[in-house]
Design an enzyme around this catalytic site. Structure first.
Site, mmCIF file in Angstrom:
data_model
loop_
_atom_site.group_PDB
_atom_site.id
_atom_site.type_symbol
_atom_site.label_atom_id
_atom_site.label_comp_id
_atom_site.label_asym_id
_atom_site.label_seq_id
_atom_site.Cartn_x
_atom_site.Cartn_y
_atom_site.Cartn_z
ATOM 1 N N ASP A 159 0.856 -1.193 0.000
ATOM 2 C CA ASP A 159 0.000 0.000 0.000
ATOM 3 C C ASP A 159 0.888 1.238 0.000
ATOM 4 O O ASP A 159 1.647 1.467 0.945
ATOM 5 C CB ASP A 159 -0.897 -0.034 1.245
ATOM 6 N N ASP A 213 -3.180 2.401 -5.898
ATOM 7 C CA ASP A 213 -2.058 2.457 -4.972
ATOM 8 C C ASP A 213 -1.943 1.251 -4.058
ATOM 9 O O ASP A 213 -1.270 1.316 -3.042
ATOM 10 C CB ASP A 213 -2.140 3.727 -4.127
ATOM 11 N N GLU A 214 -2.608 0.143 -4.404
ATOM 12 C CA GLU A 214 -2.402 -1.039 -3.581
ATOM 13 C C GLU A 214 -2.546 -2.321 -4.384
ATOM 14 O O GLU A 214 -3.189 -2.347 -5.430
ATOM 15 C CB GLU A 214 -3.309 -1.064 -2.355
#
Length: 362
Positions: free
Chosen positions: A15, A113-114
């Site tokens: 993350d 974003d993860e």
DNA sequence: TCTGGGGTCCTAGGACCC
DNA sequence: TCTGGGGTCCTAGGACCC
């Protein structure tokens, strides 16, 4: 956990920290360490726009994602407001996911974003350190959660961020120190999670937490000890038992195969409410045409059209229509969206309009 | 200072058919 | 004339997530 070869399957959840702000720092290095606030068109006075990402220094002022920009400007007057540039973040995201795919294991992208990695190793922390070092090469930082399933890996990341916090900046830093990495498994689940509120679980939001509370279930331990039949009665035959499973920290032990997207939508909150039929129609025509064109450009057919209307009072309703046959005809979609729109009363000022299509094989 | 935008999945209930 | 269940399709709405 063990399978042929005796090597353990681990799930890693990667993350990125303050992702959109961090990506902006790469092209505006002078802003590093500043209270940067990404959202809207970058004008803090813009009404009806919210914060998409706040840098850690901005968060120290109380700025949070989802907060109206004007509120952010009030609580953080020295904030640096930047327009949201989704195409730019998408590009950075591609770069990150490509990097993750160079590591052993398989990758499931969860968002910009993860991502989850499923990997067979006996040294997951070692891999996590390597990933953090590689991300650092991109001038970005991330936390890595390690778990024996996806639920625990995802929650482990939260602990990793807490562990990695360094004073005011709050960044999970320094790949060499081992901070920014955390392992959550069946072994420490009860110790770390049992006393927490049910809303701390991934998949339990405010609404379900409140309904659980109504059943006397406040903590993760309560949920794990709850009567599955009672949960099924309250939440349905699938969701109920699933919540009980969540309370025990159980979850998928492998990544999901990439799924075909099921639909696409465009919506817009207007700077001022729409009241005239002409402008309401025109907005739906515009949104429908955009969604349809984007869908057709991807070579997909459309099987269903839905229109969402949100009034001034935030009353939100949607209506949908299944098409007699799948189509790739933009004009047809626009026409149907208008017909669905006209099933609404449209006698209140309108704050938001949205058009969504569901894909269907042509 | 009111509350973005883009997704996914689940459930309830009515219609309809056998 | 009244009364069954089961199964599927469809729409509306709710909830969650990033």
């Amino acid at each position: 956990m063990r399978y042929d070869g005796g090597v353990t399957r681990w799930l890693l959840h990667v993350d990125l920290d303050q992702f959109q702000a961090a990506v902006e720092f790469r092209r505006h290095p002078e802003l590093r360490g500043q209270p940067v606030i990404v959202g809207g068109n970058g004008d803090p006075a813009e009404p009806r726009k919210v914060v998409s990402c706040a840098s850690y220094p901005a968060r120290a002022f109380g700025v949070r994602a989802g907060m109206p920009l004007r509120t952010a400007a009030r609580v953080c007057p020295e904030g640096v407001f930047l327009p949201q540039d989704l195409a730019f973040y998408a590009e950075a995201s591609e770069e990150i996911m490509a990097l993750l795919r160079t590591f052993p294991g398989r990758v499931e992208v969860l968002g910009f974003d993860e991502a989850f990695l499923a990997v067979d190793t006996d040294e997951p922390e070692e891999l996590a350190r390597e990933i953090r070092a590689a991300i650092a090469e991109l001038d970005l930082t991330c936390a890595v959660g390690i778990g024996d399933n996806k639920t625990r890996a995802k929650l482990a990341t939260g602990f990793a961020k807490a562990v990695g916090k360094t004073g005011q900046s709050g960044e999970a830093v320094d790949p060499d120190t081992g901070t920014g990495i955390f392992r959550l498994t069946a072994d420490n689940w009860v110790e770390l999670m049992a006393h927490r509120p049910t809303g701390a679980l991934w998949g339990i939001g405010a609404r379900i937490a409140k309904r659980l509370s109504g059943l006397g279930i406040e903590t993760v331990a309560d949920l794990a000890a709850a009567d599955r039949k009672a949960l099924a009665a309250e939440f349905g035959p699938n969701t109920g038992p699933y919540l009980w499973v969540l309370g025990h920290g159980a979850g998928d032990t492998d990544i999901s195969e990439p799924r075909e997207p099921v639909g696409h939508s465009r919506s817009e909150t207007f700077p001022r409410d729409l009241t005239e039929r002409d402008e309401i129609d025109a907005a739906v025509v515009r949104l429908a045409a955009q969604v349809a064109e984007e869908t057709v450009a991807e070579g997909r057919g459309i099987g269903r059209v839905s229109v969402t209307v949100r009034t001034k009072t935030f009353f939100t309703r949607s209506k949908q229509r299944k098409l007699p046959a799948p189509t790739a005809d933009v004009d047809e979609i626009v026409q149907i969206a208008l017909e669905v729109l006209h099933q609404f009363e449209l006698d209140r000022p309108i704050r938001l309009l949205g058009v969504r299509v569901e894909y269907a094989m042509l």
